[in-house]
Design a protein around this motif. Structure first.
Motif, PDB file in Angstrom:
ATOM      1  N   UNK A 296       0.795  -1.221   0.000  1.00 30.62           N
ATOM      2  CA  UNK A 296       0.000   0.000   0.000  1.00 30.62           C
ATOM      3  C   UNK A 296       0.835   1.282   0.000  1.00 30.62           C
ATOM      4  N   UNK A 297       2.138   1.184   0.211  1.00 23.82           N
ATOM      5  CA  UNK A 297       2.997   2.369   0.154  1.00 23.82           C
ATOM      6  C   UNK A 297       4.038   2.295  -0.967  1.00 23.82           C
ATOM      7  N   UNK A 298       3.984   1.251  -1.773  1.00 28.39           N
ATOM      8  CA  UNK A 298       4.987   1.051  -2.810  1.00 28.39           C
ATOM      9  C   UNK A 298       4.981   2.160  -3.858  1.00 28.39           C
ATOM     10  N   UNK A 299       3.817   2.585  -4.285  1.00 28.51           N
ATOM     11  CA  UNK A 299       3.740   3.665  -5.288  1.00 28.51           C
ATOM     12  C   UNK A 299       4.360   4.946  -4.723  1.00 28.51           C
ATOM     13  N   UNK A 300       4.026   5.274  -3.494  1.00 25.89           N
ATOM     14  CA  UNK A 300       4.579   6.470  -2.856  1.00 25.89           C
ATOM     15  C   UNK A 300       6.098   6.351  -2.693  1.00 25.89           C
ATOM     16  N   UNK A 301       6.565   5.167  -2.328  1.00 22.39           N
ATOM     17  CA  UNK A 301       8.012   4.938  -2.202  1.00 22.39           C
ATOM     18  C   UNK A 301       8.714   5.133  -3.531  1.00 22.39           C
TER      19      UNK A 301
ATOM     20  N   UNK B 126      30.598  -0.759  -1.787  1.00 24.09           N
ATOM     21  CA  UNK B 126      31.191  -0.716  -3.117  1.00 24.09           C
ATOM     22  C   UNK B 126      31.370   0.736  -3.543  1.00 24.09           C
ATOM     23  N   UNK B 127      32.563   1.103  -4.016  1.00 23.78           N
ATOM     24  CA  UNK B 127      32.805   2.504  -4.403  1.00 23.78           C
ATOM     25  C   UNK B 127      31.971   2.994  -5.586  1.00 23.78           C
ATOM     26  N   UNK B 128      31.309   2.080  -6.318  1.00 23.12           N
ATOM     27  CA  UNK B 128      30.438   2.552  -7.395  1.00 23.12           C
ATOM     28  C   UNK B 128      29.249   3.320  -6.845  1.00 23.12           C
ATOM     29  N   UNK B 129      28.907   3.070  -5.573  1.00 22.16           N
ATOM     30  CA  UNK B 129      27.780   3.767  -4.939  1.00 22.16           C
ATOM     31  C   UNK B 129      28.316   4.864  -4.032  1.00 22.16           C
ATOM     32  N   UNK B 130      28.002   6.108  -4.375  1.00 17.98           N
ATOM     33  CA  UNK B 130      28.420   7.206  -3.520  1.00 17.98           C
ATOM     34  C   UNK B 130      27.419   7.447  -2.397  1.00 17.98           C
ATOM     35  N   UNK B 131      26.209   6.869  -2.546  1.00 23.24           N
ATOM     36  CA  UNK B 131      25.185   6.987  -1.497  1.00 23.24           C
ATOM     37  C   UNK B 131      24.410   5.690  -1.402  1.00 23.24           C
ATOM     38  N   UNK B 132      24.008   5.367  -0.186  1.00 25.17           N
ATOM     39  CA  UNK B 132      23.069   4.270   0.055  1.00 25.17           C
ATOM     40  C   UNK B 132      21.898   4.906   0.800  1.00 25.17           C
ATOM     41  N   UNK B 133      20.721   4.852   0.184  1.00 28.82           N
ATOM     42  CA  UNK B 133      19.537   5.498   0.727  1.00 28.82           C
ATOM     43  C   UNK B 133      18.489   4.432   1.012  1.00 28.82           C
ATOM     44  N   UNK B 134      17.967   4.442   2.224  1.00 31.23           N
ATOM     45  CA  UNK B 134      16.913   3.503   2.585  1.00 31.23           C
ATOM     46  C   UNK B 134      15.579   4.220   2.557  1.00 31.23           C
ATOM     47  N   UNK B 135      14.636   3.653   1.807  1.00 33.78           N
ATOM     48  CA  UNK B 135      13.270   4.172   1.732  1.00 33.78           C
ATOM     49  C   UNK B 135      12.382   3.150   2.433  1.00 33.78           C
ATOM     50  N   UNK B 136      11.765   3.544   3.534  1.00 39.20           N
ATOM     51  CA  UNK B 136      10.896   2.650   4.292  1.00 39.20           C
ATOM     52  C   UNK B 136       9.686   3.458   4.745  1.00 39.20           C
ATOM     53  N   UNK B 137       8.664   3.472   3.917  1.00 41.80           N
ATOM     54  CA  UNK B 137       7.439   4.235   4.229  1.00 41.80           C
ATOM     55  C   UNK B 137       6.349   3.295   4.681  1.00 41.80           C
TER      56      UNK B 137
ATOM     57  N   UNK C   7       9.469  -8.071   2.578  1.00 35.49           N
ATOM     58  CA  UNK C   7       8.424  -8.593   1.690  1.00 35.49           C
ATOM     59  C   UNK C   7       8.303  -7.804   0.384  1.00 35.49           C
ATOM     60  N   UNK C   8       9.048  -6.729   0.238  1.00 34.88           N
ATOM     61  CA  UNK C   8       8.967  -5.916  -0.969  1.00 34.88           C
ATOM     62  C   UNK C   8       9.235  -6.744  -2.222  1.00 34.88           C
TER      63      UNK C   8
END
Length: 109
Positions: free
Chosen positions: A12-17, A98-109, A36-37
């Motif tokens: 129910x929050x996947x679209x918003x995420x 891994x240096x290919x990623x300059x950011x790791x962002x967690x989205x948990x709505x 479960x995503x």
């Protein structure tokens, strides 16, 4: 440089995420499905198609999370074709460093 979005979302929050991810998305960014995503991958693909998100570097899931799904669900979702890779916890930790990623962002709505 790219961003690794770690997405932990109920249906129910996947679209918003997905809309939240689109705000800062750059071609080459990747998504790691947590919890479960992974069961909502078809919906995620549909939301990605309707969003501004293009040039996905990869879509990943954790082996432990995939193992929680019923075998019939895993087969029906055809995860091997839709996921770039299924990661162990150790591989996940290495990916976040891994240096290919300059950011790791967690989205948990």
């Amino acid at each position: 440089m790219a961003t690794l979005y770690q997405l932990h979302s109920a249906m129910d929050t996947l679209r918003r995420s997905t809309k939240e991810i689109a705000l800062t998305w750059r071609a080459g960014d990747s998504i790691l499905l947590l919890g479960t995503t992974v069961a909502f991958i078809d919906w995620l693909e549909a939301y990605l198609d309707e969003s501004e998100i293009r040039g996905v570097g990869g879509i990943y899931a954790l082996a432990d999370d995939v193992a929680q799904l019923a075998a019939s669900t895993t087969a029906e979702l055809n995860l091997n074709a839709k996921l770039t890779r299924i990661l162990t916890d150790e591989e996940w930790v290495k990916m976040t460093q891994d240096p290919q990623f300059d950011k790791v962002v967690t989205i948990a709505l």
